[in-house]
Motif scaffolding. Structure first.
Motif, mmCIF file in Angstrom:
data_model
loop_
_atom_site.group_PDB
_atom_site.id
_atom_site.type_symbol
_atom_site.label_atom_id
_atom_site.label_comp_id
_atom_site.label_asym_id
_atom_site.label_seq_id
_atom_site.Cartn_x
_atom_site.Cartn_y
_atom_site.Cartn_z
ATOM 1 N N ALA A 139 -17.848 15.024 8.021
ATOM 2 C CA ALA A 139 -18.210 14.652 9.388
ATOM 3 C C ALA A 139 -17.099 13.871 10.071
ATOM 4 C CB ALA A 139 -19.495 13.828 9.368
ATOM 5 N N LEU A 140 -16.251 13.249 9.267
ATOM 6 C CA LEU A 140 -15.178 12.443 9.848
ATOM 7 C C LEU A 140 -13.899 13.253 10.014
ATOM 8 C CD1 LEU A 140 -15.722 9.116 7.921
ATOM 9 C CD2 LEU A 140 -16.488 9.739 10.202
ATOM 10 N N GLY A 141 -13.982 14.541 9.721
ATOM 11 C CA GLY A 141 -12.810 15.378 9.924
ATOM 12 C C GLY A 141 -11.862 15.395 8.743
ATOM 13 N N LYS A 142 -12.254 14.719 7.656
ATOM 14 C CA LYS A 142 -11.353 14.715 6.493
ATOM 15 C C LYS A 142 -11.699 15.899 5.590
ATOM 16 C CE LYS A 142 -9.975 10.069 6.139
ATOM 17 N NZ LYS A 142 -9.579 9.020 5.273
ATOM 18 N N PRO A 143 -10.678 16.519 5.006
ATOM 19 C CA PRO A 143 -10.990 17.621 4.085
ATOM 20 C C PRO A 143 -11.905 17.109 2.975
ATOM 21 C CG PRO A 143 -8.613 17.405 4.430
ATOM 22 C CD PRO A 143 -9.250 16.226 5.074
ATOM 23 N N SER A 147 -14.247 20.459 6.165
ATOM 24 C CA SER A 147 -14.052 19.012 6.188
ATOM 25 C C SER A 147 -15.380 18.316 6.433
ATOM 26 C CB SER A 147 -13.038 18.642 7.263
ATOM 27 O OG SER A 147 -13.396 19.248 8.475
ATOM 28 N N GLU A 194 -0.032 3.539 -3.035
ATOM 29 C CA GLU A 194 -1.348 4.189 -2.961
ATOM 30 C C GLU A 194 -1.322 5.316 -1.926
ATOM 31 O OE1 GLU A 194 -4.765 1.559 -2.953
ATOM 32 O OE2 GLU A 194 -5.948 3.074 -1.893
ATOM 33 N N HIS A 207 -6.707 -0.372 -5.435
ATOM 34 C CA HIS A 207 -6.491 -1.820 -5.281
ATOM 35 C C HIS A 207 -7.788 -2.529 -4.953
ATOM 36 C CE1 HIS A 207 -6.504 -0.630 -0.999
ATOM 37 N NE2 HIS A 207 -6.859 -1.868 -0.770
ATOM 38 N N ILE A 215 1.164 7.113 -1.124
ATOM 39 C CA ILE A 215 2.076 8.196 -1.451
ATOM 40 C C ILE A 215 1.678 8.947 -2.727
ATOM 41 C CG2 ILE A 215 3.939 7.350 -2.983
ATOM 42 C CD1 ILE A 215 5.662 7.841 -0.227
ATOM 43 N N ASN A 262 0.801 -1.241 0.000
ATOM 44 C CA ASN A 262 0.000 0.000 0.000
ATOM 45 C C ASN A 262 0.831 1.287 0.000
ATOM 46 O OD1 ASN A 262 -2.857 0.839 -0.030
ATOM 47 N ND2 ASN A 262 -2.315 1.952 1.830
#
Lengths: 479, 420
Positions: B198-202, B196, B27, B37, B29, B24
């Motif tokens: 709800a999960l805090g990801k942008p 971001s 993926e 995958h 990087i 992984n």
């Protein structure tokens, strides 16, 4: 993004990209720990390697272009240090009860003890691997393999540094004491052993080493991936960077076993035999022995995931300390309350599945993710056998085989999943797990081959060299 | 590594499944998310990989450093790569000669193995081309990714459907100032909404087709237009606020927007003067059609496209919800042949774009016989199959076997499907 520099500061005594020089107290504490680390390396690190110039991969920054710089260096001069992946100032907790809150840059008081325990347990595995592998350099099957062993050794050492940094920076005096203790325990020591069982097992030969790096470093991948999801941001960032290094360790294991198998199949075809004794006589390792090694390392490694039901696992998850593998890619509520998961138990002599609360079964969830990943790799080994036109196939034993931890501990189980009695176990043990005779035979093959481009007779050359160098490249220059 | 298309040949980035250990690293990087995958293989998306080589040295195995020259039309798909156990052998040079379409663009070439056998289940997507028309201009792609997104300024934003209706679609103009952002009609861009999830990801970028022509919404300025429908319901009709669409529809003139791209190298318009363009769209699928029409309109003023025909089939729920209804009406009839279908006009039977295609079968058949005809379909996924089936019916009704014609259209980059 945080202001964290992506380039390492190699001018400091301890290379780092965490602005260590701005925190004098921490810097001094780590500088006091450093000589102990070097002493530990000299005492129990790779035996007889001090003067070798090894073609090592060293990180000069944590971006893609920088973290894989190759060159010949003495292992003792390797740039061990503290490297964190760049942070994201907006990162939020994405599972557990604190879902949606900002991630923590410091340790919340209520999670201090658990976090310390997680970091110490992870940290303890790193020097343990080096200790387990210290004699292997003397019996390397090639210069290429010797270099790979040394690369793994220095990176395990750096992973230790990563955990020690977290302990020193975030856990005060307790942390410093725990960091000292990491160098005081020794793998296999009667009085002061390493924390986890698998890390006290011997790695007596290179087949065991390849199995270890295939299975046990893969455990590392899954544990690190789960920690890389953590709400404690410094832990998440450091483990993320460690994962990129762990990949090389798994590569050494997977390709190593694959090359052993390839050589065995070649000998079988040359001699037109599947007779284990004839194959052994020709200096190759028969497939049945490889299967027994596989059974052992697989079963010992899946114990590393812990008990199948664990309230600690539930606490670690709900409090945001340790997520699941690829937590961010999963589409559920990331709270897991009220959900169930199937675990195995033995009832009236039969294996049965039972539903338990998902949160308590998270060790089992991670174990099952690991199993899936492991099986895929074993299938790739089988492709090598299949290509050679040999009907035998390798397989992982049943999940309940040879377990020492959890509800399945102590149950006598055949590799194909039958509960057996003590008599049958005793009679078949040598068919299922490596016997002393197997170890003696494999040990008899372990002679040192270090001329560039030459390989021991029990292993095939690799498909390609490291960093696209030729296979007969001088990977180690003996001083 | 140059992934650019040269004479129809690309150097496709592949991962050797025999050596890859599925760790992984690649993926994790890859800066443009080109690597993905399944349980079996790690694979590279040929249309996303920009050959930046960031994945090469971190790969512990060397399996990542594999490249195969292939015809762009025959680039290995993700599905193919996922099923591999070994890498395919490099193709011999003679197989890398692109099909010459310059020689006889006006004729239908002899039968070739069909993309889908007649007895198999009909899959409309099998007929979509992955290669641009031979006369298309060279497109730039992936100039900017999430890590080096450009900032564009909103210089225009108005509702291009009838005001007061629940469903509204905005025409939004973005200006890139002095940042290079060369685009062609049919390409798209990605817009990264701020904040971001709800999960805090942008938030991830949302992709929008460009609705303006290559020289800008305002000719000579470094700007482009988008057609954005404000999303207030999901596909099941449940209330939901689209993150990016509401962000864009609410944007004020002067606001800045983070943009990545441009994307797309095959849904491009032909440039040769006698090329015909058949456009079939619904809703915001009209954006690339507007772009192509506008470019033709501007060129027509210079007298370069007198021979090429434009035909538009446009579907919407009602006239009020049809973007650009007003401007469409003002286009000269001898410039573009427009057909509108409404599926929700009270008191009137439901009509879809494929019904219009059947109605205009005679004119369409004439265009299908012409090797200079290019067909573009853009809009809701649900219309795609109906449209391709209607094209098949029209062709066969005119004595043109679809197996032959469809395969030719696909191979020559003359039937393009972009549905969502």
């Amino acid at each position: 993004m945080s202001a964290l520099p992506s380039t390492m500061n190699y001018s400091d005594k301890i290379p780092n990209n965490v602005n260590l020089s701005e925190d004098r107290t921490l810097q001094r504490a780590l500088e006091q720990w450093q000589p102990n680390f070097i002493n530990w390396w000299d005492d129990v690190g790779p035996e007889g390697s001090t003067n070798h110039d090894v073609y090592l991969r060293t990180a000069v920054s944590v971006d893609p272009q920088g973290w894989a710089q190759f060159g010949h260096v003495k292992m003792r001069d390797y740039r061990w240090g503290i490297f964190l992946n760049p942070g994201d100032a907006e990162r939020k907790v994405h599972f557990g009860d604190s879902l949606g809150e900002k991630v923590w840059q410091d340790v919340p008081g209520e999670h201090r003890a658990n976090l310390r325990r997680i970091i110490v347990t992870q940290g303890d595995t790193e020097p343990a691997s080096v200790e387990q592998q210290r004699h292997l350099g003397l019996t390397a099957p090639s210069m290429y393999d010797l270099r790979n062993l040394f690369q793994i050794n220095v990176e395990e050492g750096r992973h230790l540094w990563a955990m020690v940094y977290l302990l020193h920076k975030h856990f005060g005096r307790d942390g410093r004491e725990e960091a000292d203790a990491l160098l005081q325990r020794t793998s296999g020591d009667q009085d002061n052993p390493r924390i986890l069982g698998a890390f006290n097992e011997k790695t007596p030969d290179w087949l065991a080493f390849f199995m270890f790096t295939y299975f046990t470093d893969r455990d590392g991948k899954f544990q690190l991936a789960a920690l890389a999801e953590s709400a404690f941001d410094p832990l998440a960032r450091t483990t993320k960077f460690m994962l990129t290094e762990e990949a090389h360790h798994m590569f050494v294991g997977e390709s190593g076993v694959s090359r052993v198998i390839a050589r065995t199949c070649q000998v079988m075809n040359e001699l037109k035999t599947d007779d284990a004794q004839k194959i052994r006589a020709a200096g190759a390792i028969d497939l049945a022995t490889i299967q027994r090694y596989l059974n052992f390392h697989y079963s010992v490694t899946i114990d590393l995931f812990g008990a199948d039901q664990s309230s600690n696992a539930a606490i670690f998850y709900s409090s945001g300390l340790k997520g699941r593998y690829e937590e961010g890619k999963r589409e559920d509520d990331h709270l897991l309350k009220g959900q169930t998961y199937k675990v195995l138990e033995v009832k009236e002599g039969q294996l049965v599945e039972k539903d338990v609360p998902m949160l308590n079964a998270l060790n089992e969830v991670l174990r099952d993710d690991f199993i899936k990943d492991s099986v895929a790799g074993v299938n790739r080994w089988n492709k090598v056998i299949e290509k050679a036109g040999i009907p035998t196939r390798l397989s992982v034993p049943h999940k309940a085989f040879n377990r020492q931890i959890g509800a399945l501990a102590g149950i006598k189980m055949s590799p194909d999943g039958r509960v057996v009695n003590a008599v049958e176990w005793a009679a078949k043990q040598d068919e299922w797990l490596p016997s002393s005779e197997d170890f003696a035979f494999v040990a008899s093959l372990m002679g040192r081959v270090v001329e560039p481009g030459k390989f021991a007779g029990w292993i095939s050359p690799p498909v390609m060299g490291i960093n696209r160098q030729p296979i007969d490249f001088e990977y180690v220059r003996f001083g | 590594m140059d992934m650019a298309v040269e004479a129809g040949v690309i150097n496709q980035h592949l991962i050797d499944p025999e050596i890859c250990i599925r760790c992984n690293t690649c993926e994790a990087i890859c800066p443009v998310n080109a690597i993905t995958h399944d349980d079996n293989n790690y694979v590279v998306r040929a249309d996303v990989c920009n050959g930046c080589m960031a994945c090469i040295s971190p790969c512990p195995t060397g399996s990542i450093d594999n490249w195969r020259k292939v015809l762009v039309t025959k680039a290995y798909s993700i599905e193919e790569q996922l099923s591999w156990e070994v890498l395919p052998a490099p193709l011999p040079e003679e197989q890398l000669v692109a099909t010459p379409s310059l020689a006889a663009p006006a004729t239908i070439t002899p039968p070739v193995p069909a993309a889908a056998p007649a007895e198999a289940v009909f899959r409309s997507s099998d007929w979509g081309a992955t290669v641009p028309p031979w006369s298309a201009a060279r497109a730039f792609t992936n100039l900017y990714g999430p890590k080096n997104a450009v900032t564009a300024t909103v210089v225009g934003n108005y509702n291009c459907t009838e005001a007061g209706f629940e469903s509204e679609t905005h025409h939004i103009v973005l200006d890139f100032g002095s940042m290079p952002f060369p685009v062609l009609e049919g390409q798209s861009i990605g817009v990264i909404p701020p904040g971001s999830d709800a999960l805090g990801k942008p938030h991830v970028a949302r992709q929008y087709s460009i609705a303006s022509s290559r020289n800008g919404e305002r000719p000579g300025y470094n700007n482009l237009a988008l057609t954005v429908k404000r999303v207030t319901q999901d596909h099941q009709g449940n209330a939901v606020r689209g993150i990016a669409s509401n962000y864009l529809c609410d944007a004020k003139v002067g606001d800045t927007v983070r943009v990545i791209g441009p994307f797309g190298h095959s849904f491009l318009m032909p440039n040769h003067p006698r090329s015909n363009i058949v456009m079939v769209c619904t809703g915001t699928g009209s954006a690339p059609m507007r772009a192509m029409t506008e470019w033709r309109r501007r060129l027509r003023a210079s007298g370069k496209f007198e021979g090429g025909k434009l035909m538009l089939f446009f579907g919407a729920r009602s006239q009020q919800e049809l973007p650009y209804f007003g401007p469409l009406q003002s286009l000269p009839k001898d410039f573009i042949d427009i057909h509108l279908a409404y599926s929700r006009t009270p008191g009137a039977p439901k009509r879809y774009v494929q019904d219009l295609l059947h109605e205009r079968a005679a004119d369409l058949a004439e265009l299908l016989r012409d090797g200079s005809t290019h067909i573009y379909v853009c809009g809701l996924k649900s219309m795609e199959e109906g449209v391709v089936l209607a094209l098949r019916d029209v062709a066969e009704g005119a004595g043109l076997p679809w197996e032959t014609l469809g395969a030719t259209l696909k191979r020559e980059g003359r039937l393009h499907l972009e549905t969502y």
